[in-house]
Write an enzyme that holds these catalytic residues in place. Sequence first.
Site, PDB file in Angstrom:
ATOM      1  N   PRO A  83      10.100   3.016   1.505  1.00 14.94           N
ATOM      2  CA  PRO A  83       9.640   1.630   1.386  1.00 14.94           C
ATOM      3  C   PRO A  83       8.666   1.224   2.490  1.00 14.94           C
ATOM      4  O   PRO A  83       8.868   1.524   3.664  1.00 14.94           O
ATOM      5  CB  PRO A  83      10.933   0.822   1.480  1.00 14.94           C
ATOM      6  CG  PRO A  83      11.984   1.753   0.975  1.00 14.94           C
ATOM      7  CD  PRO A  83      11.562   3.112   1.457  1.00 14.94           C
ATOM      8  N   CYS A  84       7.619   0.516   2.073  1.00 15.49           N
ATOM      9  CA  CYS A  84       6.543   0.167   3.004  1.00 15.49           C
ATOM     10  C   CYS A  84       6.537  -1.289   3.429  1.00 15.49           C
ATOM     11  O   CYS A  84       5.754  -1.676   4.296  1.00 15.49           O
ATOM     12  CB  CYS A  84       5.191   0.505   2.385  1.00 15.49           C
ATOM     13  SG  CYS A  84       4.787  -0.531   0.953  1.00 15.49           S
ATOM     14  N   GLN A  85       7.400  -2.111   2.846  1.00 17.48           N
ATOM     15  CA  GLN A  85       7.330  -3.553   3.087  1.00 17.48           C
ATOM     16  C   GLN A  85       7.329  -3.920   4.576  1.00 17.48           C
ATOM     17  O   GLN A  85       6.640  -4.848   4.983  1.00 17.48           O
ATOM     18  CB  GLN A  85       8.495  -4.280   2.412  1.00 17.48           C
ATOM     19  CG  GLN A  85       8.458  -4.234   0.915  1.00 17.48           C
ATOM     20  CD  GLN A  85       9.258  -3.065   0.344  1.00 17.48           C
ATOM     21  OE1 GLN A  85       9.372  -2.007   0.950  1.00 17.48           O
ATOM     22  NE2 GLN A  85       9.794  -3.250  -0.838  1.00 17.48           N
ATOM     23  N   VAL A  87       6.335  -2.084   7.169  1.00 16.37           N
ATOM     24  CA  VAL A  87       5.243  -1.502   7.975  1.00 16.37           C
ATOM     25  C   VAL A  87       3.871  -1.915   7.449  1.00 16.37           C
ATOM     26  O   VAL A  87       2.863  -1.685   8.104  1.00 16.37           O
ATOM     27  CB  VAL A  87       5.341   0.042   8.053  1.00 16.37           C
ATOM     28  CG1 VAL A  87       6.599   0.463   8.791  1.00 16.37           C
ATOM     29  CG2 VAL A  87       5.285   0.693   6.686  1.00 16.37           C
ATOM     30  N   SER A  88       3.827  -2.542   6.306  1.00 13.04           N
ATOM     31  CA  SER A  88       2.562  -2.944   5.693  1.00 13.04           C
ATOM     32  C   SER A  88       1.878  -4.041   6.507  1.00 13.04           C
ATOM     33  O   SER A  88       2.532  -4.932   7.042  1.00 13.04           O
ATOM     34  CB  SER A  88       2.821  -3.455   4.276  1.00 13.04           C
ATOM     35  OG  SER A  88       1.634  -3.984   3.730  1.00 13.04           O
TER      36      SER A  88
END
Length: 187
Positions: A83-85, A87-88
Amino acid sequence: MRKEQTTDEDRPLRVGSLFSGYGGLDLAVEHVFNAETVWFSEINEPVARVFSHHWPDAPNLGDITSINWHDVPPVDILCGGFPCQDVSTVGKRAGLAPGTRSGLWAQMATAIEILQPQFVVIENVRGLLSTKAIRSTPEGATPDARNPDDATGTDVTAALRGLEPDPWGLGDESARPLVAAGAVMRS
């Protein structure tokens, strides 16, 4: 007519897929490596159904946090986009830390450590290069002792220099912050 024997060299490489989504990364990995996906891990049921439609013989191992990697069939390639939420660059930038969605990277790192695949293919967002990473606090340690040592060994630090142009982002000194990409590469 004589039946030909199949050897390990003749079989396609086996792929294990984490945070699988609908399988876009898996399609690319299969194509590039001439491989086949043999299992996957996805908790979003509608998306997992799409994946299962395209790979009907690959079982869904389910929630990555409850998988015993010692019981999972070995693979040659492990791929995934954790999941990138957090680090985005368009998110809250909570970082790669315990308790965050992006902190699920630790589960992927455990899978890599136990399964020891030949290749690991990781997909994520550009924010991984600039978002902080926080190591989990070992049992009995204080938060101040969280990052006491260099974040990377000398061999890894040299390799990362070409990937992360900002030396402060590598976290290779205790006074420098560890960024998410450095944490992932170090693992």
